[in-house]
Each structure stands twice: as C-alpha cells, then as structure tokens.
Scaffold this motif. Sequence first.
Motif, PDB file in Angstrom:
ATOM      1  N   GLY A   1      -1.327  -5.899   6.431  1.00  0.00           N
ATOM      2  CA  GLY A   1      -1.049  -5.484   5.067  1.00  0.00           C
ATOM      3  C   GLY A   1      -2.003  -6.100   4.065  1.00  0.00           C
ATOM      4  O   GLY A   1      -2.535  -5.415   3.173  1.00  0.00           O
ATOM      5  N   LEU A   2      -2.254  -7.393   4.187  1.00  0.00           N
ATOM      6  CA  LEU A   2      -3.167  -8.072   3.267  1.00  0.00           C
ATOM      7  C   LEU A   2      -4.608  -7.617   3.465  1.00  0.00           C
ATOM      8  O   LEU A   2      -5.385  -7.525   2.498  1.00  0.00           O
ATOM      9  CB  LEU A   2      -3.057  -9.586   3.444  1.00  0.00           C
ATOM     10  N   ALA A   3      -4.960  -7.308   4.716  1.00  0.00           N
ATOM     11  CA  ALA A   3      -6.313  -6.803   4.985  1.00  0.00           C
ATOM     12  C   ALA A   3      -6.522  -5.449   4.312  1.00  0.00           C
ATOM     13  O   ALA A   3      -7.602  -5.166   3.777  1.00  0.00           O
ATOM     14  CB  ALA A   3      -6.536  -6.683   6.493  1.00  0.00           C
ATOM     15  N   LEU A   4      -5.492  -4.601   4.323  1.00  0.00           N
ATOM     16  CA  LEU A   4      -5.585  -3.299   3.670  1.00  0.00           C
ATOM     17  C   LEU A   4      -5.750  -3.460   2.157  1.00  0.00           C
ATOM     18  O   LEU A   4      -6.563  -2.770   1.531  1.00  0.00           O
ATOM     19  CB  LEU A   4      -4.332  -2.471   3.982  1.00  0.00           C
ATOM     20  N   ILE A   5      -5.004  -4.371   1.580  1.00  0.00           N
ATOM     21  CA  ILE A   5      -5.119  -4.622   0.140  1.00  0.00           C
ATOM     22  C   ILE A   5      -6.519  -5.108  -0.217  1.00  0.00           C
ATOM     23  O   ILE A   5      -7.120  -4.668  -1.201  1.00  0.00           O
ATOM     24  CB  ILE A   5      -4.051  -5.645  -0.306  1.00  0.00           C
ATOM     25  N   LYS A   6      -7.060  -6.006   0.607  1.00  0.00           N
ATOM     26  CA  LYS A   6      -8.415  -6.508   0.363  1.00  0.00           C
ATOM     27  C   LYS A   6      -9.431  -5.381   0.444  1.00  0.00           C
ATOM     28  O   LYS A   6     -10.357  -5.296  -0.387  1.00  0.00           O
ATOM     29  CB  LYS A   6      -8.752  -7.607   1.372  1.00  0.00           C
ATOM     30  N   GLU A   7      -9.262  -4.501   1.430  1.00  0.00           N
ATOM     31  CA  GLU A   7     -10.193  -3.388   1.600  1.00  0.00           C
ATOM     32  C   GLU A   7     -10.143  -2.425   0.413  1.00  0.00           C
ATOM     33  O   GLU A   7     -11.186  -1.993  -0.092  1.00  0.00           O
ATOM     34  CB  GLU A   7      -9.847  -2.629   2.880  1.00  0.00           C
ATOM     35  N   LEU A   8      -8.936  -2.090  -0.042  1.00  0.00           N
ATOM     36  CA  LEU A   8      -8.800  -1.101  -1.108  1.00  0.00           C
ATOM     37  C   LEU A   8      -9.127  -1.674  -2.477  1.00  0.00           C
ATOM     38  O   LEU A   8      -9.530  -0.936  -3.388  1.00  0.00           O
ATOM     39  CB  LEU A   8      -7.375  -0.522  -1.096  1.00  0.00           C
ATOM     40  N   ASP A   9      -8.913  -2.980  -2.670  1.00  0.00           N
ATOM     41  CA  ASP A   9      -9.347  -3.683  -3.878  1.00  0.00           C
ATOM     42  C   ASP A   9      -8.917  -2.961  -5.156  1.00  0.00           C
ATOM     43  O   ASP A   9      -9.728  -2.561  -5.988  1.00  0.00           O
ATOM     44  CB  ASP A   9     -10.875  -3.851  -3.861  1.00  0.00           C
ATOM     45  N   ASP A  10      -7.601  -2.807  -5.302  1.00  0.00           N
ATOM     46  CA  ASP A  10      -7.047  -2.156  -6.488  1.00  0.00           C
ATOM     47  C   ASP A  10      -5.998  -3.081  -7.095  1.00  0.00           C
ATOM     48  O   ASP A  10      -5.114  -3.570  -6.381  1.00  0.00           O
ATOM     49  CB  ASP A  10      -6.427  -0.811  -6.101  1.00  0.00           C
ATOM     50  N   PRO A  11      -6.042  -3.322  -8.405  1.00  0.00           N
ATOM     51  CA  PRO A  11      -5.121  -4.290  -9.026  1.00  0.00           C
ATOM     52  C   PRO A  11      -3.658  -3.869  -8.974  1.00  0.00           C
ATOM     53  O   PRO A  11      -2.766  -4.705  -9.169  1.00  0.00           O
ATOM     54  CB  PRO A  11      -5.618  -4.377 -10.474  1.00  0.00           C
ATOM     55  N   ARG A  12      -3.388  -2.610  -8.688  1.00  0.00           N
ATOM     56  CA  ARG A  12      -1.997  -2.145  -8.620  1.00  0.00           C
ATOM     57  C   ARG A  12      -1.317  -2.541  -7.319  1.00  0.00           C
ATOM     58  O   ARG A  12      -0.099  -2.454  -7.197  1.00  0.00           O
ATOM     59  CB  ARG A  12      -1.951  -0.621  -8.777  1.00  0.00           C
ATOM     60  N   LEU A  13      -2.097  -2.961  -6.326  1.00  0.00           N
ATOM     61  CA  LEU A  13      -1.571  -3.255  -5.000  1.00  0.00           C
ATOM     62  C   LEU A  13      -1.043  -4.679  -4.876  1.00  0.00           C
ATOM     63  O   LEU A  13      -1.642  -5.619  -5.415  1.00  0.00           O
ATOM     64  CB  LEU A  13      -2.666  -3.048  -3.956  1.00  0.00           C
ATOM     65  N   ASP A  14       0.076  -4.825  -4.165  1.00  0.00           N
ATOM     66  CA  ASP A  14       0.519  -6.150  -3.732  1.00  0.00           C
ATOM     67  C   ASP A  14       1.261  -5.994  -2.408  1.00  0.00           C
ATOM     68  O   ASP A  14       1.484  -4.874  -1.936  1.00  0.00           O
ATOM     69  CB  ASP A  14       1.367  -6.861  -4.794  1.00  0.00           C
ATOM     70  N   PHE A  15       1.610  -7.125  -1.806  1.00  0.00           N
ATOM     71  CA  PHE A  15       2.236  -7.113  -0.483  1.00  0.00           C
ATOM     72  C   PHE A  15       3.548  -7.878  -0.498  1.00  0.00           C
ATOM     73  O   PHE A  15       3.657  -8.939  -1.129  1.00  0.00           O
ATOM     74  CB  PHE A  15       1.306  -7.734   0.568  1.00  0.00           C
ATOM     75  N   VAL A  16       4.547  -7.323   0.210  1.00  0.00           N
ATOM     76  CA  VAL A  16       5.836  -7.992   0.415  1.00  0.00           C
ATOM     77  C   VAL A  16       6.174  -7.896   1.900  1.00  0.00           C
ATOM     78  O   VAL A  16       6.141  -6.802   2.466  1.00  0.00           O
ATOM     79  CB  VAL A  16       6.952  -7.335  -0.423  1.00  0.00           C
ATOM     80  N   LYS A  17       6.473  -9.025   2.511  1.00  0.00           N
ATOM     81  CA  LYS A  17       6.881  -9.006   3.914  1.00  0.00           C
ATOM     82  C   LYS A  17       8.336  -8.576   4.002  1.00  0.00           C
ATOM     83  O   LYS A  17       9.202  -9.120   3.307  1.00  0.00           O
ATOM     84  CB  LYS A  17       6.693 -10.377   4.563  1.00  0.00           C
ATOM     85  N   VAL A  18       8.617  -7.601   4.864  1.00  0.00           N
ATOM     86  CA  VAL A  18       9.967  -7.068   4.959  1.00  0.00           C
ATOM     87  C   VAL A  18      10.299  -6.732   6.406  1.00  0.00           C
ATOM     88  O   VAL A  18       9.431  -6.296   7.169  1.00  0.00           O
ATOM     89  CB  VAL A  18      10.121  -5.814   4.054  1.00  0.00           C
ATOM     90  N   ASN A  19      11.548  -6.968   6.766  1.00  0.00           N
ATOM     91  CA  ASN A  19      12.064  -6.638   8.090  1.00  0.00           C
ATOM     92  C   ASN A  19      13.303  -5.765   7.883  1.00  0.00           C
ATOM     93  O   ASN A  19      14.336  -6.243   7.408  1.00  0.00           O
ATOM     94  CB  ASN A  19      12.426  -7.912   8.844  1.00  0.00           C
ATOM     95  N   VAL A  20      13.223  -4.484   8.207  1.00  0.00           N
ATOM     96  CA  VAL A  20      14.324  -3.567   7.905  1.00  0.00           C
ATOM     97  C   VAL A  20      15.602  -3.906   8.668  1.00  0.00           C
ATOM     98  O   VAL A  20      16.680  -3.421   8.315  1.00  0.00           O
ATOM     99  CB  VAL A  20      13.929  -2.095   8.181  1.00  0.00           C
ATOM    100  N   HIS A  21      15.505  -4.740   9.700  1.00  0.00           N
ATOM    101  CA  HIS A  21      16.713  -5.168  10.400  1.00  0.00           C
ATOM    102  C   HIS A  21      17.524  -6.163   9.561  1.00  0.00           C
ATOM    103  O   HIS A  21      18.711  -6.368   9.833  1.00  0.00           O
ATOM    104  CB  HIS A  21      16.348  -5.799  11.745  1.00  0.00           C
ATOM    105  N   ASP A  22      16.898  -6.749   8.552  1.00  0.00           N
ATOM    106  CA  ASP A  22      17.594  -7.632   7.607  1.00  0.00           C
ATOM    107  C   ASP A  22      17.944  -6.789   6.379  1.00  0.00           C
ATOM    108  O   ASP A  22      17.178  -6.686   5.428  1.00  0.00           O
ATOM    109  CB  ASP A  22      16.700  -8.808   7.225  1.00  0.00           C
ATOM    110  N   HIS A  23      19.109  -6.173   6.421  1.00  0.00           N
ATOM    111  CA  HIS A  23      19.477  -5.166   5.416  1.00  0.00           C
ATOM    112  C   HIS A  23      19.498  -5.747   3.999  1.00  0.00           C
ATOM    113  O   HIS A  23      18.894  -5.179   3.074  1.00  0.00           O
ATOM    114  CB  HIS A  23      20.842  -4.576   5.771  1.00  0.00           C
ATOM    115  N   GLU A  24      20.196  -6.839   3.812  1.00  0.00           N
ATOM    116  CA  GLU A  24      20.350  -7.382   2.460  1.00  0.00           C
ATOM    117  C   GLU A  24      19.010  -7.780   1.852  1.00  0.00           C
ATOM    118  O   GLU A  24      18.737  -7.522   0.675  1.00  0.00           O
ATOM    119  CB  GLU A  24      21.306  -8.587   2.477  1.00  0.00           C
TER     120      GLU A  24
END
Length: 396
Positions: A39-62
């Motif tokens: 995810g962070l590599a993709l953000i670095k490649e695209l280099d757009d200020p609108r992008l950010d990353f959040v780590k998420v695991n859909v098995h953790d519902h809350e």
Amino acid sequence: MKVFCLGGAGRICSEAVRDLVEYSSFEKITIGDFNEEIGLALIKELDDPRLDFVKVNVHDHEDTVSKMKGYDIVMDGTTITLNGLSTAAIAEAGCHGINLNGFGAEEEANEMFKANQKTCVPGFGMTPGVTQMMAMCAANQLDTIDSIRVSHGAFRPIAFSRAIAETTTYEYDPDLPGRVVYENGEFIQVPPFARPREIQLPEPYGKTVQYIIPHAETKTLAQALSHKGVNLIEVRGTWPEKNMQLIRALYDWGILRNDKIKIENVEVGIMDCVAEYLFQSKEGQETDLYGYSLHVEVIGKKDGKTVQHILYHTHPASDGSVKGWEKLRAYIRNVGIPMAIATEIIAKGEVEKTGVIIPEEAFDPSAIFKELEKRGIYIREEITYVEEQREKATQQ
C-alpha cells in the motif's frame, strides 16, 4: 468527497485507485489494506497529496467500521469470500458501497444501508458491471425481449493473485448452486461446462467456446427486465485455452471438489494445494495473450419486427504499443476502471435509490460508456433485423 479503497493495494483494486487519482474529483483517497508494504509503495509511486494509507483487517469488524466512518463511499476490492464481512462493515459505518463481485452476501446489509440513506451496488467491474450496461443499452431500444446472452473472455494468467485463483475454483465448483440460467420464468441450475456456445470475439481473441458461469447478470437482468417478457438469460465465460484445459482436467478428475487429503499427517484440500502451486509457479503467473473481451447479444421485438443487438467492447492492445496497457495491465485495468467510474457517480449523489441495488437500477449506460471512452475503452453496437438477415441468406 472522501473515498476509502478497501483492498486498494491489490492487483485489480490498485488500478481503480490509479483511475481515481487521474480522473476523479475526490479530495481524499485512502488505501485501506492489510498489506502495508504494498500500500505504501503504491502511494509513493502515484505521488498524489490526496492519498494516504490505513492498515485494516476486515475480520476485525469494529476496527474496520471505525476506520471507514466519515468517508462518503467505500470502494471494496476484497475477494468473494470476504464480501459479506466487508459489506456489513460498510453499512454500519454509514458509507455508500460498491464492489467487484456481486454474488449475493451483500443483500443481508440492505436494511442498514436504507436506514442510513446510503446506496450499495454489488458487482461493478467489467462482468458483472459493464455487461449489464451493454444489455440494458440494447433492451432499452426494444419493446419486448426474447433472449439475452452475455459472454466474456478474460485473458489473464490463471492465478496472478490469490483472489483470482479463488475466483477460478469458485466458478467451477461442481456443487455451486449459483450456476444458473434463466429460462421461461425459472432459474435452472446447471453443472460446470454446461451449454457450450461458440462466441466470435474481436481480434486478437477470435472464436472461443464458452460455458455457463455463475455470474450476477443472470439474476439482475431477470429482475430489471421482467416487464419486457424476457424468456432466456445465459451468462458464459472463458479464459485462455490453456487455462480452460487445466480446469476441465481438474473437474474430470474430481480435484475441483477440494476433497481433503493427508500429507504427512497434515490434512489439506487437494484444490487448495493446486491453487497454491499455481500462485507460486511461473505457469500460473503468465499467459500468451492478455486483455478482456465482452460480447452481449440481445434479441427482441421493436414495432413488431425481430431485432438482434450485438454489443462488444475494445480496449488498447497489450503489446506495449500503448503506455499503461502492457500485458497484465490490459486485463486488470478493464476490471478496475469501471468500478472507479461507478464509485464517483455514487459519491456525487447521482444514484437516488438507497439500499443494496443492482447496477441496472443505479446507472445510465450512456454515462458509463462516455466515461469509459475517456480511458480508451469503447463499446460497439451492431443492430440487425432478423427477417432481413434471413432473406439475404436465402437469396445467397
């Protein structure tokens, strides 16, 4: 507007992210994925200020719900088996939602989406997705409809990602109840490799033999066009010939049943082993021809005359002659781009109906086609009056 791209670091969803960066008016584009490194590599490649990353695991519902809250829409690129979990989280977070697969688990969240005055459209990539738009484009020009035959060729490696390997085994699962055709008002279950039909795709793909597959179009088109008296809906698909040879052998040998076997006292599913091998092997990661090809035939009546509409699509070649469409990207861009287009349409409030709705209820085909053209993807249509066609054949 803010969009949360769940599974946005994945091979297909990352192409949807790229499209949002290039074409959309979103002010914030968050990649939510379990794989932080990619995810962070993709953000670095695209280099757009609108992008950010959040780590998420859909098995953790809350935790997933808390991270989605505040976004206008969640563009869900997770796999078929996770769509029930992801859709439940999207609904509870109070966001609009859209995903690629549309296989039915989403319906359980319908009432919550309605209560939150939000819209969820399951199944909007190339197929399902653009195929419904093509069928509706033809259907809207007819008074009544006799048959709809949706076909596609997905020319990609058999296991370039685990999600794709999962899709392959899912669609040819011998016991899958969702592999149906719609015929004379009933949904009829058929086995793998049922009703082979030769479909002429545009070059470089050519003639292909295609079989019934379990896709959402069968049910969504039956629902959307019930008022036009449709008698038959069939959805077919194929992969590269080598892929199909392998799947046929796995089916004939019972391996697709995924029976449990023991290897040194460890119990595993035999198809799970094959899928993992394909994912890790050169053979599973490459193919000779890359791309996507849709073909939709609709036959019905207009002013008392029988009319055949054939729609198909074209896209830039995968041979490197067009930058950004090289090899595998010619396939995955075809899948990811439509989801990105539809994501912005929903986020802008252009879809009035709330709850879990089918693509046919959500989008105007011409609006989708117009956006696709901006990306070099074109929908072609051929219209033939069947009686005239027969007369010409008789004269010849």
